[in-house]
Design an enzyme around this catalytic site. Structure first.
Site, PDB file in Angstrom:
ATOM      1  N   TYR A 210      -1.183   9.255  12.606  1.00 23.86           N
ATOM      2  CA  TYR A 210      -0.649   9.686  11.537  1.00 23.86           C
ATOM      3  C   TYR A 210      -1.826  11.100  11.333  1.00 23.86           C
ATOM      4  O   TYR A 210      -2.798  10.937  11.302  1.00 23.86           O
ATOM      5  CB  TYR A 210      -0.793   9.127  10.027  1.00 23.86           C
ATOM      6  CG  TYR A 210      -0.237   7.693  10.195  1.00 23.86           C
ATOM      7  CD1 TYR A 210       0.781   7.282  10.979  1.00 23.86           C
ATOM      8  CD2 TYR A 210      -0.694   6.947   9.258  1.00 23.86           C
ATOM      9  CE1 TYR A 210       1.540   6.131  11.014  1.00 23.86           C
ATOM     10  CE2 TYR A 210      -0.091   5.530   9.313  1.00 23.86           C
ATOM     11  CZ  TYR A 210       1.027   5.135  10.025  1.00 23.86           C
ATOM     12  OH  TYR A 210       1.482   3.850   9.762  1.00 23.86           O
TER      13      TYR A 210
ATOM     14  N   LYS B 148     -10.181   2.075  14.522  1.00 22.98           N
ATOM     15  CA  LYS B 148      -8.495   2.476  15.074  1.00 22.98           C
ATOM     16  C   LYS B 148      -8.502   2.583  16.303  1.00 22.98           C
ATOM     17  O   LYS B 148      -7.548   2.058  17.232  1.00 22.98           O
ATOM     18  CB  LYS B 148      -8.258   3.665  14.074  1.00 22.98           C
ATOM     19  CG  LYS B 148      -8.016   3.475  12.688  1.00 22.98           C
ATOM     20  CD  LYS B 148      -6.942   2.635  12.393  1.00 22.98           C
ATOM     21  CE  LYS B 148      -6.749   2.200  10.963  1.00 22.98           C
ATOM     22  NZ  LYS B 148      -5.389   1.455  10.461  1.00 22.98           N
TER      23      LYS B 148
ATOM     24  N   ASN C 219      -2.008  14.047   8.087  1.00 19.81           N
ATOM     25  CA  ASN C 219      -2.509  13.836   6.496  1.00 19.81           C
ATOM     26  C   ASN C 219      -1.211  13.578   5.555  1.00 19.81           C
ATOM     27  O   ASN C 219      -0.521  14.537   5.116  1.00 19.81           O
ATOM     28  CB  ASN C 219      -3.324  15.013   5.987  1.00 19.81           C
ATOM     29  CG  ASN C 219      -4.554  15.248   6.660  1.00 19.81           C
ATOM     30  OD1 ASN C 219      -4.638  15.087   8.012  1.00 19.81           O
ATOM     31  ND2 ASN C 219      -5.557  15.305   5.744  1.00 19.81           N
TER      32      ASN C 219
ATOM     33  N   LEU D  73      -7.568  15.544  -0.522  1.00 20.40           N
ATOM     34  CA  LEU D  73      -7.408  16.690  -1.233  1.00 20.40           C
ATOM     35  C   LEU D  73      -6.229  16.553  -2.213  1.00 20.40           C
ATOM     36  O   LEU D  73      -6.398  16.882  -3.301  1.00 20.40           O
ATOM     37  CB  LEU D  73      -6.789  17.634  -0.213  1.00 20.40           C
ATOM     38  CG  LEU D  73      -6.566  19.210  -0.728  1.00 20.40           C
ATOM     39  CD1 LEU D  73      -7.735  19.620  -1.481  1.00 20.40           C
ATOM     40  CD2 LEU D  73      -6.200  20.041   0.432  1.00 20.40           C
TER      41      LEU D  73
ATOM     42  N   ALA E  10      -5.211  10.414  13.303  1.00 19.68           N
ATOM     43  CA  ALA E  10      -5.567  11.755  13.962  1.00 19.68           C
ATOM     44  C   ALA E  10      -7.101  11.753  14.140  1.00 19.68           C
ATOM     45  O   ALA E  10      -7.676  12.389  14.834  1.00 19.68           O
ATOM     46  CB  ALA E  10      -5.070  12.857  13.091  1.00 19.68           C
TER      47      ALA E  10
ATOM     48  N   GLY F 220       0.952  -1.298   0.044  1.00 21.24           N
ATOM     49  CA  GLY F 220      -0.074   0.114   0.110  1.00 21.24           C
ATOM     50  C   GLY F 220       0.711   1.205  -0.024  1.00 21.24           C
ATOM     51  O   GLY F 220       1.956   1.134   0.081  1.00 21.24           O
TER      52      GLY F 220
ATOM     53  N   TYR G   5     -14.684   3.801  10.583  1.00 19.85           N
ATOM     54  CA  TYR G   5     -13.137   3.631  10.423  1.00 19.85           C
ATOM     55  C   TYR G   5     -12.362   3.849  11.363  1.00 19.85           C
ATOM     56  O   TYR G   5     -11.403   3.377  12.034  1.00 19.85           O
ATOM     57  CB  TYR G   5     -12.783   4.397   9.061  1.00 19.85           C
ATOM     58  CG  TYR G   5     -11.288   4.540   9.033  1.00 19.85           C
ATOM     59  CD1 TYR G   5     -10.452   3.612   8.895  1.00 19.85           C
ATOM     60  CD2 TYR G   5     -10.868   5.991   9.391  1.00 19.85           C
ATOM     61  CE1 TYR G   5      -9.038   3.672   8.718  1.00 19.85           C
ATOM     62  CE2 TYR G   5      -9.252   6.232   9.485  1.00 19.85           C
ATOM     63  CZ  TYR G   5      -8.693   5.077   8.928  1.00 19.85           C
ATOM     64  OH  TYR G   5      -7.201   5.216   8.944  1.00 19.85           O
TER      65      TYR G   5
ATOM     66  N   ASN H 211      -6.452  -3.069  -2.216  1.00 22.53           N
ATOM     67  CA  ASN H 211      -6.135  -1.556  -2.368  1.00 22.53           C
ATOM     68  C   ASN H 211      -4.801  -1.388  -2.919  1.00 22.53           C
ATOM     69  O   ASN H 211      -4.133  -0.353  -2.489  1.00 22.53           O
ATOM     70  CB  ASN H 211      -6.550  -0.624  -1.221  1.00 22.53           C
ATOM     71  CG  ASN H 211      -6.708   0.508  -1.687  1.00 22.53           C
ATOM     72  OD1 ASN H 211      -7.415   0.861  -2.587  1.00 22.53           O
ATOM     73  ND2 ASN H 211      -6.486   1.744  -0.783  1.00 22.53           N
TER      74      ASN H 211
ATOM     75  N   ARG I  53     -18.086  19.770   3.356  1.00 21.59           N
ATOM     76  CA  ARG I  53     -18.227  18.377   3.264  1.00 21.59           C
ATOM     77  C   ARG I  53     -18.579  17.930   4.834  1.00 21.59           C
ATOM     78  O   ARG I  53     -18.167  18.318   5.667  1.00 21.59           O
ATOM     79  CB  ARG I  53     -17.069  17.736   2.672  1.00 21.59           C
ATOM     80  CG  ARG I  53     -17.021  16.161   2.797  1.00 21.59           C
ATOM     81  CD  ARG I  53     -15.739  15.824   2.225  1.00 21.59           C
ATOM     82  NE  ARG I  53     -14.757  15.804   3.060  1.00 21.59           N
ATOM     83  CZ  ARG I  53     -13.529  15.363   2.675  1.00 21.59           C
ATOM     84  NH1 ARG I  53     -13.318  14.691   1.556  1.00 21.59           N
ATOM     85  NH2 ARG I  53     -12.443  15.496   3.506  1.00 21.59           N
TER      86      ARG I  53
END
Ligand code: NAD
Ligand code: WQD
Length: 332
Positions: free
Chosen positions: A176, A152, A178, A199, A125, A10, A148, A35, A291
């Protein structure tokens, strides 16, 4: 002895595998390509000039996992394998809980059987939810808003419980921020399927002419220019954080949690401007509605990782934008 890298084909796993090989570690990768694709493995070999063992297997498949541990002397596991799309997790919670949590449980069970007690885990994060203050520190309240993120957070708790039951474990949880950017060679990077959610992949597709314009999700946030602010981190810096985490796991037992971010927040428009400047390409954009579920602003306090791991991110936003585009250009 070898390091097992789950999800090593990945985006972050491939960059970390490169760094591990380049500093002389022996690695074994397991991935089911849900993926990613096999060609990434060839790229890792091309960059490093080194070979490694690979197993095409699902971490949920206990027999395969057992075989990997039986055939290799695994010292530690860096655990990337999992599903990662926030929006998709809302649509497919059962698949997310199964893959991320059951997969980790199978892995931990097999690790225990083979007396492998060092694990570095990819957290996020997103476990901080909508932080009330920034920068975000590791001891802030945790709150999840998607299946999701919940997977975690639950895995973090499972790892804590595993350590409580067996104090020989060394667990390093890395949250992590971004990750963007790509390897300097442009051979490996992030290649999302379909329309990108994030993004930077969206910007590179606009630059490549695949998408007409970027939709900037809201410019009425309480941020300097009204657009969302995030802590973007170069994937190579992030990968190097795993090498430091491995050192820590080798030295010390216990559960240690670290933010991996730069400590700097950039807005959506900052990123657009930086990308345009370093790559000399115009990125058309329109301002659209916010969003749903987006947070106005968050960035890391990376001090704990600096003090305890001796790690800091050194690649700046220009380098991130340059390397992201270099990879996209070469892999269109
Ligand atoms: P990725 O999807 O590129 O890599 C994950 C890899 O795991 C893929 O190669 C996939 O094929 C493999 N995989 C998934 N389920 C598997 C299974 N059951 N068995 C074997 N292989 C399996 O994602 P990434 O961006 O490299 O992220 C790596 C990890 O870091 C993930 O756990 C993700 O949740 C976490 N993370 C990512 C980000 C990010 O923005 N990219 C941020 C925070 C945390
Ligand atoms: C960044 C900013 C958007 C796309 C997600 C996950 C998180 C982590 C990383 C795994 C925001 C804006 C985005 C677009 C835009 N992954 N944006 N137009 O939402 O911070 O985090 O990825 O753990 O869990 O939630 O990242 O890249 O989607 O968004 O304006 O087309 O860019 O609103 O302000 P995000 P992102």
């Amino acid at each position: 002895m070898a390091i097992l890298v789950t999800g090593g084909a990945g985006y972050i796993g491939s960059h970390t595998s490169v760094e591990l090989l380049e500093c002389g570690e022996d690695i074994v990768i397991v991935d089911n390509f849900s993926n990613s694709s096999p060609e990434v493995l060839e790229k890792i070999k091309e960059i490093t000039g080194k070979d490694f063992k690979f197993y095409e297997a699902d971490i949920l498949d206990k027999e395969s996992m057992d075989k990997i541990f039986k055939e290799n002397d695994i010292e530690a596991v860096i655990h990337f394998a999992g599903f990662k799309a926030v929006g998709e997790s809302v649509q497919k919670p059962i698949q997310y809980y199964t893959n991320n949590i059951s997969g980790t449980l199978v892995l931990l069970d097999v690790m225990k059987k083979y007396n492998c007690k060092k694990i570095i885990f990819s957290s996020t994060a997103t476990v901080y939810g909508s932080p009330k203050i920034v920068p975000v520190k590791e001891d802030f309240e945790l709150h999840t808003e998607s299946p999701y993120a919940t997977t975690k957070l639950m895995i973090e708790k499972i790892l804590q419980d595993v350590y409580t039951s067996d104090n020989d474990f060394s667990v390093v949880v890395l949250r992590y921020f971004n990750p963007i950017g790509a390897h300097k060679t442009g051979l490996i990077g992030e290649k999302p399927n379909g329309i990108p959610n994030n993004l930077m992949p969206y910007i590179t597709q606009v630059a490549a002419g695949i998408r007409e314009q970027l939709n900037v999700f809201g410019n009425d946030y309480d941020t300097p220019d009204g657009t969302g602010v995030r802590d973007y981190i170069h994937v190579v810096d992030l990968s190097l954080g795993h090498l430091k985490a491995l050192e820590k796991a080798r030295k010390e037992k216990g559960v240690n949690i670290y933010n991996l971010g730069t400590g700097i927040g950039y807005s959506v428009l900052d990123i657009v401007k930086a990308f345009e400047k370093v790559n000399n390409i115009e990125i058309k954009y329109v301002i659209t509605d916010r969003r749903p579920g987006d947070v106005a602003m968050y960035y890391a306090d990376p001090q704990k990782a600096k003090e305890e791991l001796g790690w800091i991110a050194t690649r700046d936003i220009d380098e991130m934008c340059k390397d992201s585009w270099n990879f996209t250009k070469k892999n269109m």
